[in-house]
Scaffold this active site. Sequence first.
Site, PDB file in Angstrom:
ATOM      1  N   MET A  61      18.202  11.849  -4.016  1.00 30.51           N
ATOM      2  CA  MET A  61      17.333  10.800  -4.537  1.00 30.51           C
ATOM      3  C   MET A  61      16.844  11.066  -5.964  1.00 30.51           C
ATOM      4  O   MET A  61      15.960  10.377  -6.465  1.00 30.51           O
ATOM      5  CB  MET A  61      16.126  10.587  -3.610  1.00 30.51           C
ATOM      6  CG  MET A  61      16.519  10.188  -2.203  1.00 30.51           C
ATOM      7  SD  MET A  61      17.583   8.729  -2.173  1.00 30.51           S
ATOM      8  CE  MET A  61      18.240   8.854  -0.525  1.00 30.51           C
ATOM      9  N   CYS A  62      17.419  12.062  -6.625  1.00 34.16           N
ATOM     10  CA  CYS A  62      17.075  12.329  -8.030  1.00 34.16           C
ATOM     11  C   CYS A  62      17.824  11.364  -8.942  1.00 34.16           C
ATOM     12  O   CYS A  62      19.001  11.086  -8.737  1.00 34.16           O
ATOM     13  CB  CYS A  62      17.448  13.759  -8.422  1.00 34.16           C
ATOM     14  SG  CYS A  62      16.269  14.977  -7.878  1.00 34.16           S
ATOM     15  N   HIS A  63      17.120  10.899  -9.952  1.00 33.14           N
ATOM     16  CA  HIS A  63      17.732  10.018 -10.944  1.00 33.14           C
ATOM     17  C   HIS A  63      18.506  10.836 -11.963  1.00 33.14           C
ATOM     18  O   HIS A  63      18.147  11.978 -12.254  1.00 33.14           O
ATOM     19  CB  HIS A  63      16.652   9.226 -11.691  1.00 33.14           C
ATOM     20  CG  HIS A  63      15.926   8.258 -10.823  1.00 33.14           C
ATOM     21  ND1 HIS A  63      14.860   8.629 -10.045  1.00 33.14           N
ATOM     22  CD2 HIS A  63      16.119   6.935 -10.607  1.00 33.14           C
ATOM     23  CE1 HIS A  63      14.423   7.568  -9.383  1.00 33.14           C
ATOM     24  NE2 HIS A  63      15.164   6.529  -9.698  1.00 33.14           N
TER      25      HIS A  63
ATOM     26  N   MET B  89      12.451  18.732 -10.368  1.00 34.79           N
ATOM     27  CA  MET B  89      13.567  19.058  -9.480  1.00 34.79           C
ATOM     28  C   MET B  89      14.687  19.752 -10.259  1.00 34.79           C
ATOM     29  O   MET B  89      15.339  20.660  -9.745  1.00 34.79           O
ATOM     30  CB  MET B  89      14.091  17.808  -8.772  1.00 34.79           C
ATOM     31  CG  MET B  89      13.090  17.185  -7.813  1.00 34.79           C
ATOM     32  SD  MET B  89      12.319  18.343  -6.646  1.00 34.79           S
ATOM     33  CE  MET B  89      13.721  18.895  -5.728  1.00 34.79           C
ATOM     34  N   GLU B  90      14.885  19.337 -11.502  1.00 37.82           N
ATOM     35  CA  GLU B  90      15.892  19.973 -12.343  1.00 37.82           C
ATOM     36  C   GLU B  90      15.504  21.433 -12.629  1.00 37.82           C
ATOM     37  O   GLU B  90      16.352  22.340 -12.563  1.00 37.82           O
ATOM     38  CB  GLU B  90      16.070  19.195 -13.645  1.00 37.82           C
ATOM     39  CG  GLU B  90      16.808  17.879 -13.491  1.00 37.82           C
ATOM     40  CD  GLU B  90      15.986  16.740 -12.877  1.00 37.82           C
ATOM     41  OE1 GLU B  90      16.560  15.662 -12.634  1.00 37.82           O
ATOM     42  OE2 GLU B  90      14.766  16.907 -12.628  1.00 37.82           O
TER      43      GLU B  90
ATOM     44  N   ASP C 151      24.956  36.914  -6.694  1.00 39.41           N
ATOM     45  CA  ASP C 151      26.418  36.985  -6.683  1.00 39.41           C
ATOM     46  C   ASP C 151      26.938  38.078  -7.613  1.00 39.41           C
ATOM     47  O   ASP C 151      27.896  38.780  -7.282  1.00 39.41           O
ATOM     48  CB  ASP C 151      27.020  35.636  -7.070  1.00 39.41           C
ATOM     49  CG  ASP C 151      28.535  35.681  -7.051  1.00 39.41           C
ATOM     50  OD1 ASP C 151      29.107  35.985  -5.975  1.00 39.41           O
ATOM     51  OD2 ASP C 151      29.149  35.421  -8.096  1.00 39.41           O
TER      52      ASP C 151
END
Length: 157
Positions: A75-77, A111-112, A126
Amino acid sequence: MEKSFTHIEAGRARMVDISEKNDVSRLARAAGEIVLSAETLEKIRTGTVEKGNVFATARVAAVLAVKKTPETIPMCHQIPITGIDVDFEIGEEAVSAVVEVRTVGKTGVEMEALTGVSSALLTVWDMVKSAEKDEIGNYPHTLIRNIRVLEKLKGKA
């Protein structure tokens, strides 16, 4: 005032309509850390990790993750990213990462920033996993923790 969920309507997930919002400068900073053994931290500090430069690789991973956030968070633009800064610090028991993301747009970039931090820390893992494994191939002490938004700014800040 009761808070509501903006991404849920009639029991269904939805992308919020931001078309009426004005473009505003926005910034978000997120952080997190990965707990590693003292030996692994020393290898990072001295640049002797077999896979290469841990922070250079994790920095690129964070930038790529920030740019691809709408592809992994449904739901992120898609928003124009105007700047990304990624910093690392080696502490006594962990590596800390901070990701700052900037935009001029209709919605925030937290969110980014969170996605960038997560990817940076996963990439550190990793890069050093061969040094962190125990004799049967598990990671009994390696831990990613404290992923959080440090700051979110909107407008002239």
